[in-house]
Write a protein that holds these residues in place. Structure first.
Motif, PDB file in Angstrom:
ATOM      1  N   VAL A 124       0.856  -1.188   0.000  1.00  0.00           N
ATOM      2  CA  VAL A 124       0.000   0.000   0.000  1.00  0.00           C
ATOM      3  C   VAL A 124       0.892   1.238   0.000  1.00  0.00           C
ATOM      4  CG1 VAL A 124      -1.495   1.382   1.499  1.00  0.00           C
ATOM      5  CG2 VAL A 124      -2.064  -0.992   1.037  1.00  0.00           C
ATOM      6  N   ILE A 125       0.554   2.203  -0.851  1.00  0.00           N
ATOM      7  CA  ILE A 125       1.367   3.422  -0.974  1.00  0.00           C
ATOM      8  C   ILE A 125       0.474   4.636  -0.692  1.00  0.00           C
ATOM      9  CG2 ILE A 125       2.872   4.776  -2.478  1.00  0.00           C
ATOM     10  CD1 ILE A 125       3.092   2.176  -4.229  1.00  0.00           C
ATOM     11  N   PRO A 126       0.737   5.376   0.401  1.00  0.00           N
ATOM     12  CA  PRO A 126      -0.077   6.565   0.682  1.00  0.00           C
ATOM     13  C   PRO A 126       0.155   7.652  -0.360  1.00  0.00           C
ATOM     14  CG  PRO A 126       1.765   6.419   2.217  1.00  0.00           C
ATOM     15  CD  PRO A 126       1.784   5.165   1.409  1.00  0.00           C
ATOM     16  N   ILE A 127      -0.884   8.465  -0.593  1.00  0.00           N
ATOM     17  CA  ILE A 127      -0.787   9.577  -1.537  1.00  0.00           C
ATOM     18  C   ILE A 127      -0.649  10.859  -0.721  1.00  0.00           C
ATOM     19  CG2 ILE A 127      -1.915  10.771  -3.440  1.00  0.00           C
ATOM     20  CD1 ILE A 127      -3.424   8.155  -4.005  1.00  0.00           C
TER      21      ILE A 127
ATOM     22  N   ILE B 271      -7.858   2.348   7.380  1.00  0.00           N
ATOM     23  CA  ILE B 271      -9.078   2.676   8.105  1.00  0.00           C
ATOM     24  C   ILE B 271     -10.225   2.738   7.095  1.00  0.00           C
ATOM     25  CG2 ILE B 271      -7.867   3.911   9.949  1.00  0.00           C
ATOM     26  CD1 ILE B 271      -8.704   6.538   8.557  1.00  0.00           C
ATOM     27  N   PRO B 272     -11.477   2.705   7.575  1.00  0.00           N
ATOM     28  CA  PRO B 272     -12.610   2.733   6.640  1.00  0.00           C
ATOM     29  C   PRO B 272     -12.571   3.955   5.721  1.00  0.00           C
ATOM     30  CG  PRO B 272     -13.343   2.150   8.853  1.00  0.00           C
ATOM     31  CD  PRO B 272     -11.894   2.530   8.970  1.00  0.00           C
ATOM     32  N   GLY B 273     -13.181   3.799   4.536  1.00  0.00           N
ATOM     33  CA  GLY B 273     -13.236   4.888   3.568  1.00  0.00           C
ATOM     34  C   GLY B 273     -12.048   4.888   2.629  1.00  0.00           C
ATOM     35  N   HIS B 274     -11.391   3.722   2.519  1.00  0.00           N
ATOM     36  CA  HIS B 274     -10.204   3.577   1.659  1.00  0.00           C
ATOM     37  C   HIS B 274      -9.161   4.646   1.985  1.00  0.00           C
ATOM     38  CE1 HIS B 274      -7.760   2.970  -2.004  1.00  0.00           C
ATOM     39  NE2 HIS B 274      -8.270   1.760  -1.962  1.00  0.00           N
ATOM     40  N   ARG B 275      -8.828   4.722   3.266  1.00  0.00           N
ATOM     41  CA  ARG B 275      -7.837   5.686   3.742  1.00  0.00           C
ATOM     42  C   ARG B 275      -6.754   4.956   4.541  1.00  0.00           C
ATOM     43  NH1 ARG B 275      -8.029  11.022   2.304  1.00  0.00           N
ATOM     44  NH2 ARG B 275      -8.301  11.986   4.340  1.00  0.00           N
TER      45      ARG B 275
ATOM     46  N   ILE C   7       1.630  13.217  15.641  1.00  0.00           N
ATOM     47  CA  ILE C   7       0.940  13.728  14.449  1.00  0.00           C
ATOM     48  C   ILE C   7       0.132  12.587  13.851  1.00  0.00           C
ATOM     49  CG2 ILE C   7       1.254  14.796  12.178  1.00  0.00           C
ATOM     50  CD1 ILE C   7       4.203  15.337  13.302  1.00  0.00           C
ATOM     51  N   VAL C   8      -1.141  12.845  13.579  1.00  0.00           N
ATOM     52  CA  VAL C   8      -2.007  11.828  12.961  1.00  0.00           C
ATOM     53  C   VAL C   8      -2.646  12.441  11.726  1.00  0.00           C
ATOM     54  CG1 VAL C   8      -3.956  10.256  13.282  1.00  0.00           C
ATOM     55  CG2 VAL C   8      -2.488  10.819  15.240  1.00  0.00           C
ATOM     56  N   ILE C   9      -2.413  11.822  10.569  1.00  0.00           N
ATOM     57  CA  ILE C   9      -2.991  12.318   9.313  1.00  0.00           C
ATOM     58  C   ILE C   9      -3.505  11.113   8.516  1.00  0.00           C
ATOM     59  CG2 ILE C   9      -2.644  13.700   7.231  1.00  0.00           C
ATOM     60  CD1 ILE C   9      -0.150  14.910   8.520  1.00  0.00           C
ATOM     61  N   ASP C  10      -4.698  11.261   7.936  1.00  0.00           N
ATOM     62  CA  ASP C  10      -5.272  10.224   7.069  1.00  0.00           C
ATOM     63  C   ASP C  10      -5.055  10.603   5.606  1.00  0.00           C
ATOM     64  OD1 ASP C  10      -6.150   9.146   9.454  1.00  0.00           O
ATOM     65  OD2 ASP C  10      -8.233   9.796   9.195  1.00  0.00           O
ATOM     66  N   PHE C  11      -4.596   9.618   4.821  1.00  0.00           N
ATOM     67  CA  PHE C  11      -4.325   9.848   3.400  1.00  0.00           C
ATOM     68  C   PHE C  11      -5.081   8.837   2.545  1.00  0.00           C
ATOM     69  CE2 PHE C  11      -0.351  11.220   5.538  1.00  0.00           C
ATOM     70  CZ  PHE C  11      -0.279  12.525   5.082  1.00  0.00           C
ATOM     71  N   ASP C  12      -5.361   9.227   1.302  1.00  0.00           N
ATOM     72  CA  ASP C  12      -5.775   8.242   0.312  1.00  0.00           C
ATOM     73  C   ASP C  12      -4.573   7.358   0.007  1.00  0.00           C
ATOM     74  OD1 ASP C  12      -8.389   9.242   0.034  1.00  0.00           O
ATOM     75  OD2 ASP C  12      -7.719  10.762  -1.400  1.00  0.00           O
ATOM     76  N   TYR C  13      -4.813   6.233  -0.612  1.00  0.00           N
ATOM     77  CA  TYR C  13      -3.684   5.356  -0.943  1.00  0.00           C
ATOM     78  C   TYR C  13      -3.935   4.576  -2.221  1.00  0.00           C
ATOM     79  CZ  TYR C  13      -6.430   1.449   1.025  1.00  0.00           C
ATOM     80  OH  TYR C  13      -7.407   0.508   1.266  1.00  0.00           O
ATOM     81  N   LEU C  14      -2.857   4.079  -2.783  1.00  0.00           N
ATOM     82  CA  LEU C  14      -2.894   3.159  -3.914  1.00  0.00           C
ATOM     83  C   LEU C  14      -2.398   1.800  -3.467  1.00  0.00           C
ATOM     84  CD1 LEU C  14      -1.199   5.265  -6.751  1.00  0.00           C
ATOM     85  CD2 LEU C  14      -3.628   4.694  -6.599  1.00  0.00           C
ATOM     86  N   GLU C  15      -2.926   0.763  -4.098  1.00  0.00           N
ATOM     87  CA  GLU C  15      -2.333  -0.553  -3.880  1.00  0.00           C
ATOM     88  C   GLU C  15      -1.256  -0.733  -4.936  1.00  0.00           C
ATOM     89  OE1 GLU C  15      -5.533  -3.367  -3.714  1.00  0.00           O
ATOM     90  OE2 GLU C  15      -6.595  -2.120  -2.252  1.00  0.00           O
TER      91      GLU C  15
END
Length: 194
Positions: A66-69, A105-109, A181-189
């Motif tokens: 998984v690669i965060p954007i 986490i839910p929401g594809h994040r 620090i907590v940040i949610d990102f979209d990601y690619l597989e």
């Protein structure tokens, strides 16, 4: 040389703060490989802690394939600002710990939690209340060479807010500091990037 570096840093910080306050910082997210981030950490932080004979412990947990954007420049700026402060305000021979945990986490994040701790000079509770205000610096007996613009953490807070994340600090004078620090990102597989 020291003065020119300080002035350049000050100008860059003032420009960043001005952009942040007028809402003109734009994020440019792209896939950020953990190996590239580790290389960045090693190249920019190693010279700082080695110069002060400090111990730098790293613990990373990432989700396989998984690669965060992420806006790479701005994320690196957040981490560098906090780590460079940890090095600056930790005595020679001290210890800095860098922990990063990625989880889906839910929401594809993907939630990226970063914890940076040190056993440096710490901060009073009173100072922590205004830590992220522009031009704020602690009442420290360090040298002028150690002084920055007082904008670094204000910029960090603006960037974290812009990314929809959170930042907090726990600290006591003489007992060091812990930044989370907590940040949610979209990601690619990984197979999506081929």
């Amino acid at each position: 040389n020291t003065s020119s570096k300080f002035l350049l840093g000050l100008v860059n910080d003032v420009l960043d703060m001005s952009k942040a306050e007028s809402g003109k910082i734009e994020l440019h997210p792209e896939p950020y490989l953990m190996t590239d981030f580790n290389d960045y950490l090693d190249s920019v932080i190693r010279p700082l802690y080695e110069a002060k004979k400090q111990t730098f412990a790293v613990e990373t947990h990432h989700v396989q394939r998984v690669i965060p954007i992420v806006d790479i420049l701005r994320f690196n700026q957040i981490i560098f600002n906090i780590l460079s402060n940890a090095v600056k305000y930790t005595p020679e021979g001290g210890k800095i710990t860098f922990y990063i945990n990625n989880e889906l986490i839910p929401g594809h994040r993907e939630r990226v939690t970063t914890i940076i701790s040190d056993d440096g000079i710490g901060m009073s509770r009173e100072f922590q209340k205004r830590l992220f205000d522009p031009f704020t610096q602690g009442e420290r007996s360090d040298t002028a060479q150690n002084r920055g613009s007082g904008l670094g953490l204000a910029i960090v807070k603006k960037l974290v807010d812009l990314m929809g994340g959170s930042i907090s600090v726990e600290s006591e004078p003489g007992k060091g500091s812990v930044f989370t620090i907590v940040i949610d990102f979209d990601y690619l597989e990984e197979d999506q990037t081929r």
